[in-house]
Scaffold this active site. Sequence first.
Site, mmCIF file in Angstrom:
data_model
loop_
_atom_site.group_PDB
_atom_site.id
_atom_site.type_symbol
_atom_site.label_atom_id
_atom_site.label_comp_id
_atom_site.label_asym_id
_atom_site.label_seq_id
_atom_site.Cartn_x
_atom_site.Cartn_y
_atom_site.Cartn_z
ATOM 1 N N ARG C 96 112.379 -8.346 18.778
ATOM 2 C CA ARG C 96 114.417 -7.516 18.646
ATOM 3 C C ARG C 96 114.345 -6.696 17.486
ATOM 4 O O ARG C 96 115.364 -6.601 17.580
ATOM 5 C CB ARG C 96 114.669 -9.930 18.234
ATOM 6 C CG ARG C 96 114.517 -10.479 19.437
ATOM 7 C CD ARG C 96 115.515 -11.571 19.475
ATOM 8 N NE ARG C 96 115.372 -12.664 19.593
ATOM 9 C CZ ARG C 96 115.559 -14.011 19.696
ATOM 10 N NH1 ARG C 96 116.738 -14.173 18.785
ATOM 11 N NH2 ARG C 96 115.472 -15.146 20.674
ATOM 12 N N GLU C 167 120.207 -10.654 29.559
ATOM 13 C CA GLU C 167 121.490 -11.020 28.791
ATOM 14 C C GLU C 167 121.380 -10.034 27.423
ATOM 15 O O GLU C 167 120.475 -8.685 27.129
ATOM 16 C CB GLU C 167 120.734 -12.644 28.094
ATOM 17 C CG GLU C 167 122.292 -13.638 27.195
ATOM 18 C CD GLU C 167 121.739 -13.827 26.470
ATOM 19 O OE1 GLU C 167 120.516 -14.364 25.653
ATOM 20 O OE2 GLU C 167 122.300 -14.905 26.704
#
Lengths: 153, 153, 481, 481
Positions: C96, C167
């Site tokens: 991330r 997402e």
Amino acid sequence: MVVHTMSRTVVLGVIGSDAHVVGITILEQAFAAAGFEVINLGVQTSQEEFADAASEHDAEAVLVSSLYGHAEQDCRGFQETLEAHEVDAVTYIGGNLAVGQDDFERTRETFQALGFDRVFDAETQPEEAIAALKRDLQLTATEQERDRATVTS
Amino acid sequence: MVVHTMSRTVVLGVIGSDAHVVGITILEQAFAAAGFEVINLGVQTSQEEFADAASEHDAEAVLVSSLYGHAEQDCRGFQETLEAHEVDAVTYIGGNLAVGQDDFERTRETFQALGFDRVFDAETQPEEAIAALKRDLQLTATEQERDRATVTS
Amino acid sequence: MIRDERIPAEELQRIDAALRENWPTGEAVDFDEAVEFHESLPSAKRFADVLESANRPLLQPRAGVPRLEDQIGLLEYLHSEGEADLLPTTIDSYTRDNEYGKAQEGLEAARESGEDTLNGFPAVNHGVDGCRELIEAVDAPIEVRHGTPDARLLAAITFAGGFQSFEGGPISYNIPYTKRHNLATTIEHWQFVDRLAGAYTERGVRINREPFGPLTGTLVPPSIAIAVMVLEGLLAATQGVRSLTLGYGQVGNVVQDVAALRALRSLGEEYLPNEVCVTTVFHEWMGGFPPDEARANGVIGLGGMTAAIARPDKVITKSPQEFQGVPTKEANAAGLRTTRQIIDMALEQDIDIDGIDEEQDLIERETRCLLEAVLEHGDGDVARGTIRAFESGALDVPFAPSDSARGAVLPARDDDGRVRILEFGDLAMSDEVKEIHAARLAQRAETEGRQQSFRMVADDVDAISDGRLIGRPNGGDTRAD
Amino acid sequence: MIRDERIPAEELQRIDAALRENWPTGEAVDFDEAVEFHESLPSAKRFADVLESANRPLLQPRAGVPRLEDQIGLLEYLHSEGEADLLPTTIDSYTRDNEYGKAQEGLEAARESGEDTLNGFPAVNHGVDGCRELIEAVDAPIEVRHGTPDARLLAAITFAGGFQSFEGGPISYNIPYTKRHNLATTIEHWQFVDRLAGAYTERGVRINREPFGPLTGTLVPPSIAIAVMVLEGLLAATQGVRSLTLGYGQVGNVVQDVAALRALRSLGEEYLPNEVCVTTVFHEWMGGFPPDEARANGVIGLGGMTAAIARPDKVITKSPQEFQGVPTKEANAAGLRTTRQIIDMALEQDIDIDGIDEEQDLIERETRCLLEAVLEHGDGDVARGTIRAFESGALDVPFAPSDSARGAVLPARDDDGRVRILEFGDLAMSDEVKEIHAARLAQRAETEGRQQSFRMVADDVDAISDGRLIGRPNGGDTRAD
């Protein structure tokens, strides 16, 4: 094949001290819907009561239900009791027949040895028992019943 | 007792890589409601940023929050950093200060040794920290604030 | 300055080529070959088709572990034992942060030690082939779930790896997740992700995109979440995305949650182009959970009940172990089955609650205030408007750690437990809306015999984990004995 | 023949004296001394007062083990860890059959072996002193819960032992529990129990009485349950009972359950004398549970949600281990906390569902049909009317094992999941009511493309344990993949 046309009477009941009533109620409905005369003795029925009712109503089948795990001791001598009352009927038993149900084949053998013609587990649908009884009594299904079977199966 | 009447500035922030924002937001509101000038540095604030802000705004208190369990390593040398910026302020720290919080007294000692004047656990209500700061800065509560405290406690 | 315009094809390729050099596994991405791989997948693995054709809410958990074989086993377990309809692959924190080197170290440590040394599946490190092995092994559609502000390489590799749902978005994976990411840069990065999804879509592979609705997960007023969903949807649609699942996180008031999901669907369909198929996803409570599995099941039960009434297309489930962090696979599957049972028992019932229409109307009015303000701020351009509205505070998210948002909005529950706005900051709401919120909160203050203040906010933040919906004074304890 | 008349004082004493000779512990019962003991109890142990003054639904589990010290430990656990507001003491099966000798053997075996050789607490064998030790040890009100057709000695000993609440009634502890108990005899036996409760009440010790609402626990149409509750309430009131908690078992349709609880309260207050304080108790689903704790928690969640909307005075909770029989104390406490969490989160919300008034109106009309028929059958006397109405089938309970009931009524769910009547037998319902039921079931048959038959009944009986509310053909499976 001989086709019976007269009314065929079956006696139903839950044997011993067992008070499970839902299954027997549904079984009563199913056999009645299939055209049988049904004598439902309900729960907590003794061997004597089965034999008396079968004798009185000249039943062609006696269907014994048991769900609380004590069927074997409740059914010991059942065939002898029926014979003593001169009952000559097909006999079925079904339900939760042993406390640990790991091996249904052994349970089946146990109850066949006790004289039952057919032995069913708790998952059996009423239609299976009805179809078996029709075969055993050499009855053919009417058109209407075949249709119903198609819809409900 | 000397009563300060000038505006008192506190610097707030979450130290290190910690991104827990809810507690610091509520703390900001609580200190503002109690009459303080609040500089909220938000999450992921470095020692340098605390020191810069305290120096720039001449803060009387620096309140450090940490909720992710790495406060000790994030705070090593914190007092030295403040001194290097010539900051002379009361310093508090609060939150989940150690990963296993079995013994809060040990945690308190650890952070007092790092130079913090007061150490709070994660269950501390903002009012407690405000009351402590008022004592440490020798401020008296106004009538209005006393009333509020009665209602909200 | 950045604009809401489709990235030209040559620019797409230039970025794509540059990205691939970020990490060695990028080399293996071949768009045409990837399209062929997608075409080879059976219909049961086509995410958009499965989701859009469902006739009851589909359930999806969260789940990600570092090693490929473990991830396959975990997803197969959640599919068979959890009866999940849709599966996730949650990405680890290093990925991330685009720290592929650290993710690689973690993955290797996991392989050596047999322990989960990363908190998710490092899809970039597993590369195209690793992703495809996962897609081929598991017999259900799988979505990439993460929280990555710059997810360009992750998207390139996972799309090529056969994932058909992704997402996130430029606002929803920035404002609630990070402090220092510049919003304009994040929008630019997500334009690339969406443009790549659009490129697949043009070739018949409809990649489903899902903006992250819960935002900070803490008492987010529905209109703020819905506005962000519409904005991210508009940005994605511009880049060619045609399957969009707009999200919303449960606040715990049934009327407000049902109204919000209806408003989300309605406004999504209204604002987004006709060629976009809009679906909705409902996240079970994303705030603090009670530190007790039994009470957590009560929270999950309320979520399932709400889903049965609101009938979103998808529900993201929670587990009874939510309090302690990542659940065991058994607890994860249990959360799925608890949700499934209550939804299926309630779904066929006609449960029509009074006041939903009024609440939906209020939410829609509020959302329009925000969306109009954004468009004004951008002189009609959504990208510029979004950046400027966050700068001015006209658009804001409560409890946002990001420097790109003001974070001046403070929410609190009203006397019925609906989330209202206590502090608006510079949020672009009409005076009429502000008056309604003020009146509702004044009513609560009166009930509780205290003034409106941050205390209500603090009490509300903790209320559900403490066993109630509304943070009443003294825990609202009315126990009789 | 028996009549609904108060037992004269001398007759009460005569029966009481005779009963005491049934088992040695009966000797210790001394009414005046017992009243003094009750007067010594703190207000937190006064069942009726605690229940009637509560301002949210109180929770109560089921629990009973043979040994006194174990029962104390179990109840303390459920009070502290389960946060139960009210506690139970569930009586063993031998005591229910008045087999005190066998219960004594079981209790002694339990004491020797340390195992629970009985399925409940043999209160008669523990005697007055044993009961008082329990009452004194545990810091909450405790109710006797059992299933005993002839509960006279049990009542005499437990009332003297300090219990202030007693479950059961002549219909609700006969028709669903036994085959051969004569209804007239059972009514006579319960007249004694109620008269004894009335005697304490006259002395200021208001013994709470709770007819058992769920009856056979299997798809019982609400009006039948409510009619039985009102009849047992009337019989009890005649004997001087002044605190009555009327019961109802969840059927799983939220609208019907809320409507039924409202009808129960409304009709209870209407039919019972003004001096009786009527409260209501909601039993979480009493039918078959899914063989899976996670799914069981979904069933419990729906129960808690329904309770939050209907707001009964008390809720009897289920545990996630319901499928396997008697739960561990941990599971029992978990069921309590799951229920508490969802109730407390939903209780403050204004959840007003359409159609509840109409359903309540239908239930009330049906109940009036049954109650009027009973009064007609008895020429105005409730006791005689009840006996005769059960004989004629004008009053009937589905799936009743008792020879005293026809058991001709067959219920089935309609298309919305509400319990309707498929076979009325001779049940005293108006033609209008019958037409409404027939129309609702015809609608379901049309939806399912099959005829109305016992198959629906059989499918409905299994539906919740199979994961759904309505027993649709093929399990109603609409899973998308």
